[in-house]
Design an enzyme around this catalytic site. Structure first.
Site, short mmCIF file in Angstrom:
data_model
loop_
_atom_site.label_atom_id
_atom_site.label_comp_id
_atom_site.label_asym_id
_atom_site.label_seq_id
_atom_site.Cartn_x
_atom_site.Cartn_y
_atom_site.Cartn_z
N GLN A 1 39.91 29.07 15.77
CA GLN A 1 40.92 28.48 14.91
C GLN A 1 41.35 27.11 15.44
OE1 GLN A 1 41.80 29.83 12.02
NE2 GLN A 1 43.34 28.32 11.48
N ASP B 1 32.57 29.23 9.75
CA ASP B 1 33.45 28.17 9.25
C ASP B 1 32.64 27.03 8.62
OD1 ASP B 1 36.24 28.46 9.42
OD2 ASP B 1 36.27 28.09 11.58
N LYS C 1 43.29 36.40 8.17
CA LYS C 1 41.83 36.54 8.15
C LYS C 1 41.43 37.93 8.65
CE LYS C 1 41.16 31.57 8.68
NZ LYS C 1 40.81 30.42 9.51
N1 GUN Z 1 42.42 25.27 10.82
C1 GUN Z 1 42.77 25.00 9.54
N2 GUN Z 1 41.83 25.47 8.68
C2 GUN Z 1 40.89 26.05 9.45
C3 GUN Z 1 39.68 26.73 9.15
O1 GUN Z 1 39.27 26.87 7.99
N3 GUN Z 1 38.98 27.19 10.21
C4 GUN Z 1 39.40 27.02 11.49
N4 GUN Z 1 38.64 27.50 12.46
N5 GUN Z 1 40.50 26.40 11.80
C5 GUN Z 1 41.25 25.92 10.79
#
Ligand code: GUN
Length: 290
Positions: free
Chosen positions: A96, A119, A52
């Site tokens: 995350q 998110d 990311k």
């Molecule tokens: N863990 C797995 N997918 C995601 C996501 O899209 N965002 C976040 N914050 N954690 C995740």
């Protein structure tokens, strides 16, 4: 069978985003800033968060990675969230998941300011999504919608079967596919671990979206000819023949379904890269909203 190439599609979208960011810079406007908070040393989470941050750099967006120890208390993490909520330089941020067991994920998610929740996990934003109001769509479902659009996949009147009811993927994509819009207007069946006769249902799917986290769960006999498949699963299994030491598996047995499917996302290189560009798009949206 045609591959729904998430890698290439995301590359094109990143090019578009790069141009958008360059135009902002030229105007002297603020460059959108994404912060990713990573707690602990979960291998998959580190990979995702690094990807990311790297994507932000690639398109010229500002990004910051905040790494916190897995011994951090819930209160300390909530304090960090509060700081990010109040920091005017931060347009959007993510924490995350999963978080260490001693931290309540719901509490942390709900502490994030909805206007910075890129998110799209905050209950307010999920509520807005359900009401079809403008908001941040969760990144993976948003990525699937963008693939559908870019490949002009017909969704109206189709039977869309979703396997898995997680709040991150299964539940929101089921909602989005049934919306009165394109992509959408599908008749959706949301299936899960308690579904009886799952294969009978998946065999009727025109569009099959699998987000279960069980490697190669969907086998050739579970799909019909001409199905469009989105494989969201990504499981690592140790593999000494690979440089990384592991091999990635989707939730769909690709070899068994590939001759039946009209379109399919590969793993890796399908839904995964689209998730990342969705996050970039949401961050731009957050910066514009300020
Ligand atoms: N863990 C797995 N997918 C995601 C996501 O899209 N965002 C976040 N914050 N954690 C995740």
């Amino acid at each position: 069978m045609q591959i729904l190439d998430g890698k290439e599609t995301s590359r094109l979208i990143k090019q578009e985003i790069t141009e958008e960011i360059a135009a902002l810079r030229e105007k002297g406007a603020k460059v959108p800033h994404l912060v990713a908070v990573l707690v602990g040393n979960n291998g998959a989470s580190i990979t995702y968060v690094d990807a990311k941050v790297a994507a932000c750099e690639k398109v010229g967006m500002k990004s910051t990675l905040v790494k916190l120890s897995d011994t951090i208390s819930e209160d300390e993490l909530l304090q960090k969230v509060k700081e990010l909520n109040e920091d005017d330089d931060v347009d959007g941020f993510i924490v995350q998941l999963p978080l260490p067991k001693h931290i309540n994920e719901k509490k942390v998610t709900e502490a994030i300011a909805p206007a910075k929740d890129v998110d799209g996990f905050h209950p307010w934003n999920i509520g807005k999504m359900m009401l079809n109001l403008p908001t941040f769509l969760p990144a993976t479902p948003y990525g699937i919608l963008q693939l559908i659009e870019r490949y002009n996949i017909e969704t109206t009147g189709k039977h869309c079967v979703v396997v898995g009811r997680s709040s991150i993927v299964g539940s929101p994509i089921a909602n989005l596919m049934s919306r009165n819009s394109y992509p959408g207007n599908s008749t959706v069946t949301l299936t899960h671990s308690r579904t009886v006769n799952l294969a009978e249902i998946t065999r009727t799917a025109d569009i099959l979206i699998v987000a279960l986290g069980k490697p190669e769960f969907i086998t050739g006999d579970m799909v019909k000819e001409g199905v469009v498949i989105f494989d969201v699963g990504i499981t690592r299994k140790p593999d000494k023949s690979k440089k990384s030491g592991y091999k990635l598996y989707g939730d769909v047995n690709f070899e068994q379904v590939k001759d039946k499917a009209a379109f399919i996302t590969p793993v890796p290189g399908g839904v995964g890269p689209m998730t990342i560009v969705s996050l970039l798009k949401n961050t731009i949206l957050a910066a514009k909203g300020k």
